[in-house]
Motif scaffolding. Structure first.
Motif, short mmCIF file in Angstrom:
data_model
loop_
_atom_site.label_atom_id
_atom_site.label_comp_id
_atom_site.label_asym_id
_atom_site.label_seq_id
_atom_site.Cartn_x
_atom_site.Cartn_y
_atom_site.Cartn_z
N LYS A 57 41.30 52.69 57.35
CA LYS A 57 41.07 52.76 56.30
C LYS A 57 41.25 52.27 54.99
CE LYS A 57 39.57 56.79 53.42
NZ LYS A 57 39.66 58.40 53.56
N GLU A 58 42.95 52.26 54.96
CA GLU A 58 43.71 51.57 54.25
C GLU A 58 43.46 50.18 54.13
OE1 GLU A 58 48.40 51.09 53.19
OE2 GLU A 58 47.90 52.63 54.69
N GLU A 59 43.20 49.64 55.33
CA GLU A 59 42.96 48.07 55.45
C GLU A 59 41.37 47.73 54.83
OE1 GLU A 59 42.21 44.41 58.58
OE2 GLU A 59 43.19 46.49 59.05
N LYS A 60 40.51 48.53 54.87
CA LYS A 60 39.15 48.45 54.38
C LYS A 60 39.27 48.62 52.77
CE LYS A 60 36.20 49.77 58.10
NZ LYS A 60 35.36 50.87 58.58
N HIS A 61 40.11 49.62 52.48
CA HIS A 61 40.27 49.70 50.92
C HIS A 61 40.82 48.76 50.17
CE1 HIS A 61 41.14 51.75 47.27
NE2 HIS A 61 42.24 51.79 47.28
N HIS A 62 42.02 48.04 50.86
CA HIS A 62 42.44 46.90 50.17
C HIS A 62 41.58 45.66 50.13
CE1 HIS A 62 46.31 48.63 49.17
NE2 HIS A 62 46.53 49.11 50.36
N LYS A 63 40.75 45.59 51.31
CA LYS A 63 39.61 44.32 51.41
C LYS A 63 38.63 44.76 50.53
CE LYS A 63 36.69 42.29 54.56
NZ LYS A 63 36.03 42.32 56.09
N HIS A 64 38.21 45.86 50.18
CA HIS A 64 37.19 46.27 49.07
C HIS A 64 37.87 45.73 47.75
CE1 HIS A 64 34.23 48.19 46.77
NE2 HIS A 64 35.20 48.88 46.12
N LEU A 65 39.08 46.19 47.26
CA LEU A 65 39.79 45.93 46.14
C LEU A 65 40.05 44.36 45.94
CD1 LEU A 65 42.19 48.63 45.76
CD2 LEU A 65 40.15 48.43 44.44
N GLU A 66 40.32 43.70 47.04
CA GLU A 66 40.24 42.29 47.27
C GLU A 66 39.13 41.62 46.59
OE1 GLU A 66 41.49 38.52 50.28
OE2 GLU A 66 41.62 40.44 50.74
N HIS A 67 38.14 42.14 47.02
CA HIS A 67 36.54 41.52 46.83
C HIS A 67 36.33 41.62 45.22
CE1 HIS A 67 35.70 40.01 50.55
NE2 HIS A 67 35.84 40.97 51.25
N MET A 68 36.79 42.89 45.03
CA MET A 68 36.42 43.25 43.71
C MET A 68 37.41 42.43 42.56
SD MET A 68 34.37 45.72 43.13
CE MET A 68 33.49 44.84 44.63
N GLY A 69 38.51 42.21 42.98
CA GLY A 69 39.37 41.31 42.31
C GLY A 69 38.90 39.80 42.09
N GLU A 70 38.00 39.34 43.43
CA GLU A 70 37.47 37.90 43.46
C GLU A 70 36.21 38.00 42.45
OE1 GLU A 70 36.49 37.74 47.56
OE2 GLU A 70 38.51 37.01 48.09
N LEU A 71 35.74 39.04 42.39
CA LEU A 71 34.42 38.90 41.48
C LEU A 71 34.89 39.08 40.00
CD1 LEU A 71 32.20 41.77 43.28
CD2 LEU A 71 31.64 39.02 43.03
N GLY A 72 35.86 39.70 39.95
CA GLY A 72 36.54 39.73 38.41
C GLY A 72 36.89 38.38 37.83
N THR A 73 37.70 37.72 38.96
CA THR A 73 38.05 36.31 38.64
C THR A 73 36.97 35.20 38.67
OG1 THR A 73 40.05 36.72 40.25
CG2 THR A 73 39.55 34.44 39.56
N ALA A 74 35.73 35.47 39.17
CA ALA A 74 34.89 34.63 39.11
C ALA A 74 34.28 34.95 37.66
CB ALA A 74 33.78 34.86 40.31
N ALA A 75 33.92 36.01 37.34
CA ALA A 75 33.08 36.50 36.07
C ALA A 75 34.03 36.18 34.95
CB ALA A 75 32.85 38.19 36.12
N ALA A 76 35.36 36.36 35.04
CA ALA A 76 36.13 36.04 33.93
C ALA A 76 36.41 34.52 33.69
CB ALA A 76 37.62 36.31 34.03
N GLY A 77 36.28 33.67 34.72
CA GLY A 77 36.34 32.39 34.71
C GLY A 77 35.16 31.81 34.17
N ALA A 78 33.76 32.39 34.63
CA ALA A 78 32.58 31.86 34.20
C ALA A 78 32.50 31.97 32.71
CB ALA A 78 31.34 32.56 35.04
N PHE A 79 33.11 33.35 32.14
CA PHE A 79 32.80 33.74 30.73
C PHE A 79 33.64 32.61 30.14
CE2 PHE A 79 33.70 35.98 27.22
CZ PHE A 79 32.59 36.27 26.45
N ALA A 80 34.82 32.19 30.51
CA ALA A 80 35.61 31.46 29.77
C ALA A 80 35.03 29.89 29.87
CB ALA A 80 36.92 31.30 30.63
N LEU A 81 34.32 29.55 30.80
CA LEU A 81 33.51 28.21 30.66
C LEU A 81 32.39 28.44 29.62
CD1 LEU A 81 33.48 27.38 34.50
CD2 LEU A 81 34.61 26.03 32.51
N HIS A 82 31.65 29.34 29.64
CA HIS A 82 30.52 29.62 28.80
C HIS A 82 31.18 29.60 27.27
CE1 HIS A 82 27.05 31.61 26.87
NE2 HIS A 82 28.02 32.64 26.31
N GLU A 83 32.21 30.34 27.08
CA GLU A 83 32.77 30.28 25.50
C GLU A 83 33.31 28.70 25.45
OE1 GLU A 83 32.96 32.59 23.16
OE2 GLU A 83 31.68 33.73 24.23
N LYS A 84 33.95 27.98 26.32
CA LYS A 84 34.24 26.64 26.09
C LYS A 84 32.94 25.94 25.45
CE LYS A 84 36.50 22.63 27.84
NZ LYS A 84 37.45 22.26 29.14
#
Length: 141
Positions: A57-84
């Motif tokens: 369960k702990e491993e699944k929890h960290h995997k879920h948070l890892e995927h959320m972090g990946e989405l956050g990285t992609a979204a923030a990067g896309a917004f940075a390119l949009h603002e550029k």
């Protein structure tokens, strides 16, 4: 890891002659640190049981948070390119767009760091699960 002893504030050690406090009726072996008495001898220590850790369960929890972090990285990067892109197209408000681009880039870096952290937490949970089930691997280097 070796067995760890937990010392609590209200538990007193016994002398060799016996417990000094139990003779006067102040403390006894059936009194908990919370003040309540146990009804039978089989319940002694019920508050101090070590809980089983569900490593899967702990491993699944960290995997879920890892995927959320990946989405956050992609979204923030896309917004940075949009603002550029907006800074180039809108010279009148270019300074505002450049500031927003820098903030989004910083958020992307932070989200990437969080993703990296969760990836290592997931690996650590997997290793702990292996150790708990007797599959110990000792790395020397």
């Amino acid at each position: 890891m070796a067995e760890e002893k937990h010392h609590h504030l209200f538990h007193h050690k016994k002398d060799e002659e016996g417990d000094v406090y139990s003779e006067g009726g102040i403390y006894s072996e059936t009194t908990t640190a919370y003040g309540g008495a146990y009804s039978s001898e089989e319940n002694v220590g019920q508050y101090h049981k070590k809980e089983e850790i569900d490593y899967e369960k702990e491993e699944k929890h960290h995997k879920h948070l890892e995927h959320m972090g990946e989405l956050g990285t992609a979204a923030a990067g896309a917004f940075a390119l949009h603002e550029k892109h907006k800074a180039e197209k809108d010279p009148e408000h270019a300074h505002k767009h450049k500031i927003e681009e820098e903030i989004a880039a910083a958020a992307a870096v932070g989200a990437g760091g969080f993703t990296f952290h969760e990836h290592h937490e997931k690996k650590e949970a997997k290793e702990e699960e292996k150790e708990a089930h007797g599959k110990k691997h000792h790395h020397l280097f």
